[in-house]
Design a protein around this motif. Structure first.
Motif, short mmCIF file in Angstrom:
data_model
loop_
_atom_site.label_atom_id
_atom_site.label_comp_id
_atom_site.label_asym_id
_atom_site.label_seq_id
_atom_site.Cartn_x
_atom_site.Cartn_y
_atom_site.Cartn_z
N PRO A 56 0.83 -1.24 0.00
CA PRO A 56 -0.13 0.04 0.08
C PRO A 56 0.62 1.23 0.12
O PRO A 56 1.94 1.16 0.43
N SER A 57 0.44 2.32 -0.70
CA SER A 57 1.32 3.49 -0.58
C SER A 57 0.35 4.67 -0.70
O SER A 57 -0.38 4.92 -1.28
N ALA A 58 0.58 5.64 0.68
CA ALA A 58 0.10 6.96 0.64
C ALA A 58 0.86 7.87 0.06
O ALA A 58 0.55 8.94 -0.34
N SER A 59 2.23 7.69 -0.24
CA SER A 59 3.13 8.43 -0.73
C SER A 59 4.33 7.61 -1.26
O SER A 59 4.53 6.45 -0.88
N SER A 60 5.35 8.19 -1.80
CA SER A 60 6.33 7.65 -2.22
C SER A 60 7.70 7.89 -1.18
O SER A 60 8.74 7.35 -1.18
N ALA A 61 7.45 8.49 0.11
CA ALA A 61 8.28 8.84 1.21
C ALA A 61 8.61 7.70 1.77
O ALA A 61 7.58 6.86 2.16
N ILE A 62 9.64 7.57 2.46
CA ILE A 62 9.99 6.58 3.39
C ILE A 62 10.76 7.51 4.68
O ILE A 62 11.50 8.38 4.62
N TRP A 63 10.05 7.16 5.75
CA TRP A 63 10.83 7.86 7.12
C TRP A 63 11.73 6.74 7.54
O TRP A 63 11.61 5.71 7.99
N ASN A 64 13.18 7.40 7.93
CA ASN A 64 14.15 6.70 8.51
C ASN A 64 14.45 7.59 9.64
O ASN A 64 15.21 8.42 9.77
N TRP A 65 14.17 6.82 10.91
CA TRP A 65 14.28 7.79 12.05
C TRP A 65 15.29 6.73 12.92
O TRP A 65 15.50 5.35 12.67
N LEU A 66 15.76 7.35 13.88
CA LEU A 66 16.93 6.76 14.94
C LEU A 66 16.30 7.04 16.47
O LEU A 66 15.91 8.08 16.86
N ILE A 67 16.31 6.02 17.16
CA ILE A 67 16.01 6.38 18.83
C ILE A 67 17.13 6.09 19.47
O ILE A 67 17.93 5.15 19.38
N ASP A 68 17.37 6.79 20.46
CA ASP A 68 18.46 7.06 21.37
C ASP A 68 18.50 5.74 22.52
O ASP A 68 19.48 5.70 23.17
N ALA A 69 17.60 4.68 22.43
CA ALA A 69 17.77 3.52 23.32
C ALA A 69 16.87 2.62 23.17
O ALA A 69 15.87 2.91 22.29
N PRO A 70 17.26 1.43 23.34
CA PRO A 70 16.33 0.28 22.85
C PRO A 70 14.94 0.27 23.57
O PRO A 70 14.67 0.84 24.64
N VAL A 71 13.97 0.17 22.53
CA VAL A 71 12.60 0.15 22.74
C VAL A 71 11.90 -0.95 21.83
O VAL A 71 12.42 -1.33 20.93
N PRO A 72 11.08 -1.89 22.58
CA PRO A 72 10.55 -2.97 21.67
C PRO A 72 9.86 -2.61 20.64
O PRO A 72 9.21 -1.48 20.66
N SER A 73 10.12 -3.28 19.56
CA SER A 73 9.33 -2.98 18.13
C SER A 73 7.91 -2.85 18.29
O SER A 73 7.18 -2.06 17.69
N ARG A 74 7.15 -3.70 19.08
CA ARG A 74 5.72 -3.57 19.24
C ARG A 74 5.43 -2.03 19.73
O ARG A 74 4.50 -1.71 19.36
N ASP A 75 6.15 -1.67 21.01
CA ASP A 75 5.87 -0.26 21.43
C ASP A 75 6.04 0.70 20.56
O ASP A 75 5.43 1.76 20.48
N ILE A 76 7.20 0.71 19.55
CA ILE A 76 7.31 1.66 18.25
C ILE A 76 6.10 1.64 17.49
O ILE A 76 5.76 2.65 17.26
N ARG A 77 5.56 0.32 17.38
CA ARG A 77 4.41 0.35 16.17
C ARG A 77 3.27 1.05 17.01
O ARG A 77 2.45 1.63 16.13
#
Length: 166
Positions: free
Chosen positions: A4-25
């Motif tokens: 699915p595509s709302a745009s052709s953009a991709i967001w690439n972010w970095l977080i300063d400490a471990p966070v579970p991927s589920r919490d991120i989503r």
């Protein structure tokens, strides 16, 4: 089968400490008000419309968590979303700025401020490692000629709240 595509953009972010991927989503879904799914977890044609795909992995450096988002919305602005995301997680978040300087980024803080910063980038085992955060300020010799990378709405020393960044 197309994603699915709302745009052709991709967001690439970095977080300063471990966070579970589920919490991120979960945080991203709450901020965006739309579903967020694991990238590659199923048939994209079966996902609800407007679903953002999210890939998370751990690298090295001072911002070890990598978050890539695909099929992102055009609005609200990425910087405003990142600031709300940082607030929700209570973590600092780096995102690319609007220049061509590979070491210059935007720092979104849990207080919803966004400011330009510089990072030292070195090659690590799992991709680039980002370390030695340095504020981008008019007094920093590196920042005095900041326009050499093209026009930017993020002047050295700028501190903008998420609402103003949208």
């Amino acid at each position: 089968m197309a994603y699915p595509s709302a745009s052709s953009a991709i967001w690439n972010w970095l977080i300063d400490a471990p966070v579970p991927s589920r919490d991120i989503r979960v945080a991203l879904a709450a901020v965006l008000g739309r579903p967020v799914a694991v990238f590659g977890a199923g048939n994209p044609a079966e996902l609800p419309g407007g679903t953002v795909l999210c890939d998370v992995w751990i690298g090295g450096g001072d911002f070890p968590v990598r978050v890539d988002c695909y099929a992102v919305p055009v609005e609200p602005a990425e910087s405003a979303v990142a600031a709300a995301f940082a607030r929700r997680l209570g973590r600092d978040c780096l995102l690319p700025d609007d220049t061509l300087d590979p070491g210059r980024h935007l720092l979104a803080r849990p207080d919803t401020t966004i400011r330009p910063v510089h990072m030292k980038i070195t090659e690590g085992e799992d991709g680039d490692d980002y370390s030695e955060l340095r504020m981008c300020t008019p007094t920093d010799p590196w920042c005095r000629d900041w326009a050499r990378y093209g026009p930017s709405r993020w002047a050295p020393g700028a501190v903008i709240t998420a609402r103003a960044a949208a």
